[in-house]
Design a protein around this motif. Structure first.
Motif, PDB file in Angstrom:
ATOM      1  N   TYR A 154     -40.070 -43.050  57.072  1.00 42.67           N
ATOM      2  CA  TYR A 154     -40.817 -41.989  57.743  1.00 42.67           C
ATOM      3  C   TYR A 154     -42.296 -42.164  57.416  1.00 42.67           C
ATOM      4  O   TYR A 154     -42.722 -41.966  56.295  1.00 42.67           O
ATOM      5  N   VAL A 155     -43.086 -42.579  58.403  1.00 46.17           N
ATOM      6  CA  VAL A 155     -44.524 -42.745  58.214  1.00 46.17           C
ATOM      7  C   VAL A 155     -45.206 -41.483  58.728  1.00 46.17           C
ATOM      8  O   VAL A 155     -45.103 -41.153  59.905  1.00 46.17           O
ATOM      9  N   LYS A 156     -45.883 -40.781  57.832  1.00 44.76           N
ATOM     10  CA  LYS A 156     -46.434 -39.480  58.199  1.00 44.76           C
ATOM     11  C   LYS A 156     -47.828 -39.613  58.799  1.00 44.76           C
ATOM     12  O   LYS A 156     -48.703 -40.256  58.233  1.00 44.76           O
ATOM     13  N   LEU A 157     -48.015 -38.981  59.931  1.00 44.53           N
ATOM     14  CA  LEU A 157     -49.306 -39.024  60.627  1.00 44.53           C
ATOM     15  C   LEU A 157     -50.236 -37.952  60.051  1.00 44.53           C
ATOM     16  O   LEU A 157     -49.782 -37.031  59.379  1.00 44.53           O
ATOM     17  N   PRO A 158     -51.550 -38.071  60.352  1.00 43.35           N
ATOM     18  CA  PRO A 158     -52.495 -37.059  59.865  1.00 43.35           C
ATOM     19  C   PRO A 158     -52.117 -35.649  60.359  1.00 43.35           C
ATOM     20  O   PRO A 158     -51.390 -35.518  61.348  1.00 43.35           O
TER      21      PRO A 158
END
Lengths: 441, 311
Positions: free
Chosen positions: A92-96
């Motif tokens: 899970y790559v979290k966005l700004p």
């Protein structure tokens, strides 16, 4: 990024060595320096070309989505990884946190054909833009069935573009009118904006809305226009600005110039509105349901004093069209393992995970039957009103030029106390048309 | 010395000796890495931006790419947004650079005259310049935040004043942040200029009965003119491209605080319209060149003059 840390540590070691050698005046200094340079280049290339944000490897699926603070997306990823048992591993790559920056980051990567992204947690308004640019894959056959079966009307329309399905509705969202029962009594579901503003002025309180110059303003304006029977962009993709825009402007202007305007109205977003309501600056608030679990932190008594009603009407004789938000799962065209990505996306957006997202993250489900589950009914005493609102919500314009059009709307309807409803129709039409053609106004 | 004689010889005879030629070749080769590096890191991007600016090219509609000549420039130059942004940028530039010049001069005089604690004084003054602009901008934004900022609570300031909720207030805060941040830079450049003014001149002036103010306006300022112009040139070029302060203090250039750089960002990064955005970038580049030309040709700024007079 352990790789970078290791390189930096070794760089530092070489640096110390080089300085030590220099002091000792040895000739080996050249070799040391050369190695430092090589190591430095390795860092550069590691970050720039070969680097990945999430996991890498043949079974790695990277899921780019906003950072869901309740932890429900983390839970979905964790569960699915366990279930897949090595078949795939989702990272899970979290966005700004800022909505504009989320889109900018994803768009930049997709435009550069980045194969690091597999699953994208797409805001409902990205569908047309991403589909038209051919950045995402259509959902066909069995995938299409899963993506649309049993879904509410609003969310299932938000994944459609040019008669195809481009995403799987995961979580939805809409806004309600929240109020303090003990201060203002019961508010009917068919209240109009005019009545609401008059009432707030009379009771000497304010109405919290999202009226900074950002996407949240477009959300509000779109619902106001739709509530008067208008539609900024038709199904055929034509710009259609009519008198409903003037009606929307009248409401914004009326609130903006009235005593019911909250302080800082021109810069308020969701969180400022929530705080204004929690600090009892305002007895009315238009906002997403996340404010309800948040109110519990203020105090149980405060939470119990909160009432809810449907989004107010623009005109008295037409039902309101609440806003529609939410996250759809799209599969990047540049994914190296699209089949696994489809499978992982379907797992993450399962009914079970939708219920968890509702419970932990305050995000309403997209599948109708999930509203009946105990988890959702317990978490939301207003679950039925939510379902009704999402079902009858007004989607924002479905067009590849959405972000251009949204910027034009934001600029035209801002600041709330400085707009002229008389000239707004022609101004908005001109700006939206120019923006849609890829020009500036 | 031998090289110099050789060139003189060739000039006189009109022919180049083998030696001069080989030395010339060596000179070219020694320059080459620098020239090539410059071409790669500045020439190529500028050229590419110009090439893009002649196209209709939106990353979201790659199939619609076509050559449109100067259409993008026409679009930008006929839009009201561009001109209002130019106006906003000019206002910010003009006001902030003027304040910086006056303040910077005062600070430079203090730094120049400081008798004790010279080091700490200079260090303290330079602190704002050392802070990352984005961090400083956040500090300013939160200080003036209508809900949580401390500025409203200060004496003499109205509790209902919320500068960040209107255009004039927002511009004021942006200018304040800009001035706070870059005055030290201005002061530093001016301090270098002050060092050029010989003490004997002041002593002579004093003997002739000139007051401190007269000595400042008649001796210091004229002698510092080159340094002042250079400082003004650098700061004007910087201020015209203002981006980070506005981007943080009024996100997206809201409330009529959009500057030309923010417009370029919005079109290039948010709308991913490379054609139109590159046209805006090139126009900003041209504006910056115009400012530089104005300073150099009209006001006679010269970066070399400074050292020339000093020797």
């Amino acid at each position: 990024m352990p790789a970078i840390e290791a390189t930096v540590t070794s760089l530092a070691r070489w640096g110390r060595l080089a300085i030590g050698e220099m002091r000792r005046g040895s000739r080996r200094i050249r070799a040391a320096l050369a190695t430092t340079v090589v190591a430095g280049l390795a860092v550069l290339t590691g970050c720039g070309v070969g680097g990945t944000e999430g996991g890498s490897g043949r079974n790695a699926i990277n899921f780019y989505a906003f950072n869901e603070p309740g932890g429900s997306y983390d839970k979905a990823v964790e569960d699915c990884n366990k279930e897949a048992d090595g078949k795939y591993t989702i990272s899970y790559v979290k966005l700004p946190t800022d909505a504009n920056q989320q889109r900018e980051l994803v768009v930049r990567r997709l435009a550069a054909e980045d194969d690091d992204i597999d699953i994208i947690g797409m805001d409902v308004i990205w569908t047309a833009e991403f589909a038209a640019a051919k950045w995402i894959l259509p959902w066909e056959g069995e995938n299409e069935r899963v993506a649309t079966e049993g879904k509410l009307e609003g969310p299932s329309r938000s994944v459609e573009f040019e008669d195809r399905v481009w995403g799987l509705p995961f979580t939805s969202n809409t806004q309600l009118l929240w109020y303090r029962k003990n201060e203002v009594g019961k508010v009917p579901d068919d209240i109009t904006w005019d009545q609401l503003i008059d009432d707030a002025v009379e009771k000497e309180t304010a109405i919290e809305v999202q009226s900074a110059q950002y996407e949240g303003l477009t959300v509000w304006i779109n619902s106001l226009i739709a509530g008067a029977g208008g539609q900024i962009v038709t199904e055929a993709g034509d710009v259609k600005v009519d008198s409903s825009a003037a009606k929307a402007a009248e409401i914004v202007s009326k609130l903006g110039t009235s005593k019911a305007a909250p302080p800082g109205m021109a810069t308020n977003k969701e969180d400022e509105a929530r705080i204004g309501f929690e600090e009892e600056r305002s007895f009315y608030e238009i906002n997403y349901p996340f404010i309800y679990p948040s109110a519990e932190a203020v105090g149980k008594k405060f939470q119990d004093s909160i009432g809810w009603a449907r989004f107010p009407r623009t005109v008295a004789d037409e039902p309101s069209r609440p806003p529609l938000g939410g996250i759809n799962l799209g599969i990047s065209k540049y994914s190296e393992t699209p089949d696994l990505a489809f499978e992982a996306a379907k797992c993450m957006a399962s009914e079970e995970h939708q219920a968890i997202a509702a419970e932990l993250g305050g995000l309403p489900p997209t599948t109708e039957s999930v509203y009946e589950t105990k988890k959702v009914q317990d978490a939301y005493p207003f679950a039925d009103l939510l379902r009704e609102s999402i079902d009858e919500a007004a989607p924002r314009p479905v067009t590849p030029a959405y972000s251009d059009i949204s910027l034009a709307i934001q600029k035209t309807f801002h600041p709330p106390d400085g707009i002229d409803p008389g000239s707004i129709e022609s101004k908005l039409k001109d700006r939206i048309e120019r923006a849609g053609e890829g020009k500036i106004y | 010395m031998e090289a110099a004689t050789a060139t003189q010889d060739t000039r006189r005879t009109g022919k180049k000796s083998d030696r001069a030629r080989s030395e010339r070749r060596l000179a070219y080769m020694l320059c080459a890495p620098a020239v090539i590096a410059m071409l790669i890191v500045t020439g190529y991007p500028i050229g590419y931006a110009f090439y893009l600016s002649l196209q209709k090219f939106d990353l979201r509609f790659p199939d619609d790419k076509e050559f449109v000549g100067f259409q993008n420039y026409a679009d930008v130059l006929t839009s009201s947004t561009w001109w209002s942004d130019v106006a906003v940028t000019s206002i910010i530039t003009l006001i902030s650079v003027s304040i910086e010049l006056v303040l910077g001069m005062a600070i430079a005089l203090v730094m120049h005259r400081a008798i004790f604690g010279r080091g700490p004084v200079r260090a303290a003054i330079l602190v704002p310049y050392g802070i990352v602009t984005v961090v400083a901008a956040f500090a300013w934004r939160y200080a003036f935040d209508p809900a949580s900022g401390f500025v409203q609570g200060l004496p003499l300031i109205s509790d209902t004043a919320a500068p960040l909720t209107n255009q004039a207030g927002s511009l004021l805060v942006i200018i304040l942040a800009e001035v706070w941040k870059t005055t030290p830079f201005m002061a530093l450049l001016l301090l270098a200029g002050l060092a050029l003014v010989p003490d004997e001149m002041h002593e002579a002036g004093k003997v002739d009965g000139a007051s401190a103010w007269q000595r400042f306006t008649k001796i210091t300022l004229p002698l510092m003119r080159p340094a002042i112009l250079v400082a003004l040139l650098f700061r004007t070029l910087d201020a015209f491209r203002i981006f980070d302060n506005v981007f943080i203090i009024q996100p997206g250039g809201a409330l009529g605080t959009e500057t030309v750089s923010i417009l370029g960002y919005n079109v290039l990064i948010n709308r991913v319209n490379l054609g139109l955005g590159s046209a805006i970038s090139i126009l900003i580049f041209l504006a910056v060149i115009l400012i530089a030309v104005f300073f150099v040709k009209v006001l006679g700024t010269s970066t070399a003059q400074q050292t020339g007079e000093a020797t």
